[in-house]
Structure formats: structure tokens, C-alpha cells
Design an enzyme around this catalytic site. Structure first.
Site, PDB file in Angstrom:
ATOM      1  CE  LYS A 133      -3.750   2.134   2.530  1.00 20.59           C
ATOM      2  NZ  LYS A 133      -4.869   1.672   4.084  1.00 20.59           N
ATOM      3  CB  SER A 184      -8.146   3.621   3.037  1.00 23.56           C
ATOM      4  OG  SER A 184      -7.151   2.858   3.804  1.00 23.56           O
ATOM      5  CB  SER A 220      -8.240   0.778   5.871  1.00 18.91           C
ATOM      6  OG  SER A 220      -8.700   1.819   5.771  1.00 18.91           O
TER       7      SER A 220
HETATM    8  N1  GLN Z   1     -13.194   4.131   6.481  1.00 15.51           N
HETATM    9  C1  GLN Z   1     -12.324   4.366   7.744  1.00 15.51           C
HETATM   10  C2  GLN Z   1     -11.941   6.114   7.589  1.00 15.51           C
HETATM   11  O1  GLN Z   1     -12.195   6.446   6.672  1.00 15.51           O
HETATM   12  C3  GLN Z   1     -11.109   3.626   8.026  1.00 15.51           C
HETATM   13  C4  GLN Z   1     -10.190   4.080   7.234  1.00 15.51           C
HETATM   14  C5  GLN Z   1      -8.828   3.184   7.601  1.00 15.51           C
HETATM   15  O2  GLN Z   1      -8.986   2.101   8.272  1.00 15.51           O
HETATM   16  N2  GLN Z   1      -7.615   3.573   7.343  1.00 15.51           N
HETATM   17  O3  GLN Z   1     -11.179   6.488   8.257  1.00 15.51           O
END
Ligand code: GLN
Length: 492
Positions: free
Chosen positions: A75, A150, A174
Site C-alpha cells: 500500500k 482505504s 481499511s
Molecule cells: N474508512 C475509515 C476511515 O475513513 C477507516 C480507514 C482506515 O482504516 N484507514 O477513516
């Protein structure tokens, strides 16, 4: 082994070929590159690929090491020396990582070849990868839908056989949520199990790096390599690392699984609900005992998360000022203008929204009312889990209330987007571990869309949730299904 079949292998199966010298690490890189060239134009999982560097490393790879010669996609929020690390943000334009994150050092020490950086929501803020400033990533099962986020690039790459395995980061879901939406396995380790050194910080008290893979065994293999104490990360736990592969074959007899009644709320897609019900029965038939339990503070998790995560993000993102890294606004009048315009031009709308919210909840007069209170509720959420784990070995729930949604469907409604993580967020707040494993498909508009089953475990009990997930996976065929990737993009 023909080129077409090789990219579909799991890491464990790829290793058999590598160790028998039936294929060389260089050939693996070349086959993978061809696969990426063939499908990534439509999928958009990768944001950069350094074939030369990977081939050079492949030359020296020792295939007898734990992950010897295995390429792993990363990532693009984790620093890999010499490579860009964009965080899918314009503000890191031109930045190249001057060092390897600890997880990358550990992967290399295990013989793995970090290969390719994958797309994400800008600074990991989002649930659909649509907040990337670079490109959109599509779901391999239906190109008109999101891959989740994400870590959507990592999940799409693994699902589309463009990667054997990948690393993602999970602050509120994420790793698990995109894994669920793409039909692959995603593991969020216990907070502190894996070093965060070299992971660009979003919300430091919640962030954790985890593997995205085609099988539970592969997740265990990667965790074996990346787990452990790191003097560079004071929050990493100084606890022994068990062999996560060793316990995988154990039976589920005597295992107690908690089904939290709060997790079967309204708003769950009926097809998701049916798949979870069937998975519960399946686990039961494998010998696990089901126990209904209650996590009464769960309903506050999303609200608390968006206070704590934004507060920490607003502090962490202060470093991007146009002086130290990447993008810098042109012709600044003075230093304030430089800071202001760099951030105005460099950050996307979701990141700005969170910086503003985070700054607000930390500001004097509001700190007690929001941030401090959120920390207290967080304690209640932790306590819920502690008492649940006195009765059961692990908890079971859907990973996401819905299968993959359409691109742009939720962009205009951030609150709706935030709810994508209702089932995953509490685990980050409590610091416990969780895994998502494929458990079925929803039929939508003529497409089969994957559904994920989430297992949550006690702190440092990754071996247990891996064991349960593996037993479940091996008794079903869900993980064997591969998407037939459409050759052209759907009309929008
Ligand atoms: N969807 C969540 C957010 O927008 C979690 C994102 C993540 O785990 N990095 O913060």
C-alpha cells in the site's frame, strides 16, 4: 506452469514451485508484470511499479527463506526505500522514501520482494479508494463498483491475481473491509503486534499494518514475517511471536464463538445476513459452539472513531507544510502563505474535512466535551470486549453491512461512507485483532459480489482467529472463486 495460471497461485503454492526450482523469482516477476500490464489499465490497483528494482532483487533472492522470492505489493502509505510514497495525495508529489519501513525490512529479511505500490484513499481516509488524488481503483468482480478502502488497491490487486499477497493498513477497517468487498482475506493484527515505523501516520493510536491475501495460510505466512517488537516503534509490543502457520490445522472442537446481537442490526443487506447465518451454521457444524453476547457500547463506535481519528490525523498531518516533503506551492508571498497554499492545493476535500474536524475537537473549550469524552467511551468499548472474551474465544460478524457499492454512489454523502465501517471500527478502538474471510456472494445487477465474514479475537490472539478462519475457509469453496475481469470499462 503456463503464464496464465501462475498469477492465480497462493503464496504457499507459489513457494512450492520456487523451492523445487521449477520457476525462478525473476520469471515470477516477469509473469506478474505481464498480468499487471494486461489487467491493471482497467482496474487501477497500482500507482507505481519498479520492475527493474524487483528484477535486480529477484536475482539475489533466497527461495528457501520463509517468503523467499515471493513478490508482495505494498500500500502506497508504507515507505519502501527509493520508491515514491504518495499516500495517494498531491501533497507528496515527488517524494521518494529515504528508508525502508520496518515491515519492509522484515519482508526482505524473509526473502520477499516488495513489488509495486498500491492505490488507497488519500492518507488512508475513506472506504472506497475514491478519495485517491491519483486515480480510481475498480472492483475486479464488477468494474462499475468500488473495491472498498482505504486499502482498495491492495485488495483489488490480490483479487485480480495481480499480486500474490499485499500489505495494507487498517485504522478503522481499511484492510478487512476492502478484503471483504474484493473476496480475499484481510487481517488486522492487534495494536502493537506489527511495527508502524515507516507507515505514514493517520491515527497513531489505531493504525496497524496487516496482510491481504488469497488464503488464510498466506495471511499467517506474512504475519510470521512482519510481527514482532521494534525498538523504532515504542508502541510495538515486546511479546514473543508464535508460529502462526503451525496451529492452522487444529480442530474447532470446544471453541466458543460469540455472535454479538448488536451486530445484526437493520441496514444489513439481506444477502449479507443470509451468508453470515450460513457461515454461523457451518462453523457450528465444524464443532464451534455459538453463544449470543452483547457489546452494548458498539453503537457509539463510529462517532467516537471520527473524533479520535480526526484529532490524531490533524496533529499527524501538520508536518506536511511544503517545507519538509513533496509538494510546495509556487511563488509564496511569505511563510504563512507557503504553508497555507501548499495545504490548500495539496490536500483533497476529505483530508481537509478531517483536519478541520480534528482541530475543532481538540480546540480549547471543546476538548473536554468531545475528545476527552470520546476517550472515555472508548474505554467502555474496550470493557465490552474484555467481558465478551471472558465468555468466548472469538466474535463473529459481517465485515461490511453491504457488498461492494457503485463508484460515486456514496461520495456526496460522507456520513453514509463512514457507515461502511460500522462492524470493523470497534476493533481498532479496542486494539484487538480481526480478520475477514470470504463467506459467499451477493447477486446484484447480474454480478456476483463477494461477502466477508469477520472474526474478532483477543489481544495477541491472532493464532486463534487464523485457526478458525482457516478451518472455515477449508470447509468451503468461496476462496477458490476468481473474478472474470471484464475487458472493457462499463459506461458510466
Ligand atoms: N474508512 C475509515 C476511515 O475513513 C477507516 C480507514 C482506515 O482504516 N484507514 O477513516
Amino acid at each position: 506452469m503456463i503464464g496464465n495460471e501462475l498469477p492465480a497461485l497462493s503464496i504457499a503454492d507459489l513457494q512450492l514451485l520456487l523451492r523445487r526450482r521449477e520457476i525462478s523469482p525473476r520469471e515470477v516477476i516477469n509473469v506478474l508484470r505481464e498480468r499487471i500490464e494486461a489487467v491493471d489499465g482497467n482496474l487501477g490497483a497500482y500507482v507505481s511499479l519498479d520492475v527493474e528494482a524487483a528484477l535486480k532483487e529477484a536475482e539475489r533472492a533466497n527461495v528457501d527463506l520463509a517468503l523467499g522470492g515471493v513478490p508482495i505489493a505494498i500500500k502506497d502509505i508504507i515507505n519502501v526505500m527509493g520508491e515514491p510514497c504518495t499516500c495517494a495525495s498531491k501533497i507528496l508529489n515527488g517524494y521518494r522514501a529515504p528508508y525502508d519501513a520496518t515491515v519492509i525490512q522484515k519482508l526482505r529479511a524473509a526473502g520477499a520482494l516488495p513489488f509495486g505500490k498500491t492505490n488507497l484513499d488519500e492518507f488512508a481516509m475513506g472506504s472506497s479508494t475514491e478519495n485517491s488524488a491519483l486515480k480510481s481503483t475498480r472492483n475486479p468482480w464488477d468494474l462499475s463498483r468500488v473495491p472498498g478502502g482505504s486499502s482498495g488497491g491492495s485488495a483489488a490487486a490480490v483479487a485480480a491475481d495481480e499480486a500474490f499477497g499485499a500489505l495494507g493498513s487498517d485504522t478503522g477497517g481499511s484492510v478487512r473491509q476492502p478484503a471483504a468487498l474484493c473476496g480475499v482475506v484481510g487481517l488486522k493484527p492487534t495494536y502493537g503486534r506489527v511495527s508502524r515505523f515507516g507507515l505514514v501516520a493517520f491515527a497513531s493510536s489505531l493504525d496497524q499494518i496487516g496482510p491481504v491475501t488469497k488464503s488464510v495460510r498466506d495471511a499467517a505466512l506474512i504475519l510470521n514475517a512482519i510481527a514482532g517488537h521494534d525498538p523504532q516503534d515504542s508502541t510495538s509490543l515486546n511479546e514473543p511471536v508464535p508460529d502462526y502457520v503451525a496451529g492452522l490445522g487444529n480442530s474447532l472442537r470446544g471453541i466458543r464463538l460469540g455472535v454479538p446481537k448488536e451486530y445484526l442490526i437493520e441496514g444489513i443487506d439481506p444477502q449479507v445476513r443470509a451468508a453470515i447465518d450460513a457461515a454461523v451454521k457451518q462453523l457450528n457444524s465444524l464443532g464451534a459452539e455459538m453463544v449470543e453476547i452483547s457489546l452494548p457500547s458498539t453503537e457509539y463506535a463510529v462517532a467516537v472513531y471520527y473524533i479520535i481519528a480526526t484529532a490524531e490525523a490533524s496533529a499527524n498531518l501538520a508536518r506536511f507544510d511544503g517545507v519538509r516533503y513533496g509538494y510546495r506551492a509556487e511563488n509564496p508571498r511569505d511563510v504563512l502563505d507557503l504553508y497555507g497554499r501548499t495545504r490548500e492545493e495539496g490536500f483533497g476535500p476529505e483530508v481537509k474535512r478531517r483536519i478541520i474536524l480534528g482541530t475543532y475537537v481538540l480546540s480549547s473549550g471543546y476538548y473536554d466535551a468531545y475528545y476527552l469524552r470520546a476517550q472515555k467511551v472508548c474505554q467502555l468499548i474496550r470493557r465490552d470486549f474484555t467481558s465478551a472474551f471472558e465468555k468466548v474465544d472469538a466474535l463473529i460478524s459481517p465485515t461490511s453491512p453491504v457488498a461492494a457499492f457503485k463508484l460515486r454512489e456514496r461520495v456526496a454523502d460522507p456520513l453514509q461512507m463512514y457507515l461502511a465501517d460500522v462492524f470493523t471500527i470497534a476493533a481498532n478502538l479496542a486494539g484487538i485483532c480481526g480478520i475477514s474471510v470470504p463467506c459467499g456472494f451477493a447477486a446484484l445487477d447480474g454480478h456476483r459480489l463477494p461477502i466477508g465474514l469477520q472474526l474478532l479475537g483477543k489481544p495477541l490472539d491472532e493464532a486463534r482467529i487464523l485457526q478458525i478462519a482457516h478451518a472455515y475457509e477449508q470447509s468451503t469453496d468461496w476462496h477458490k472463486a476468481r473474478p472474470a475481469i471484464a475487458s472493457s470499462l462499463p459506461k458510466q
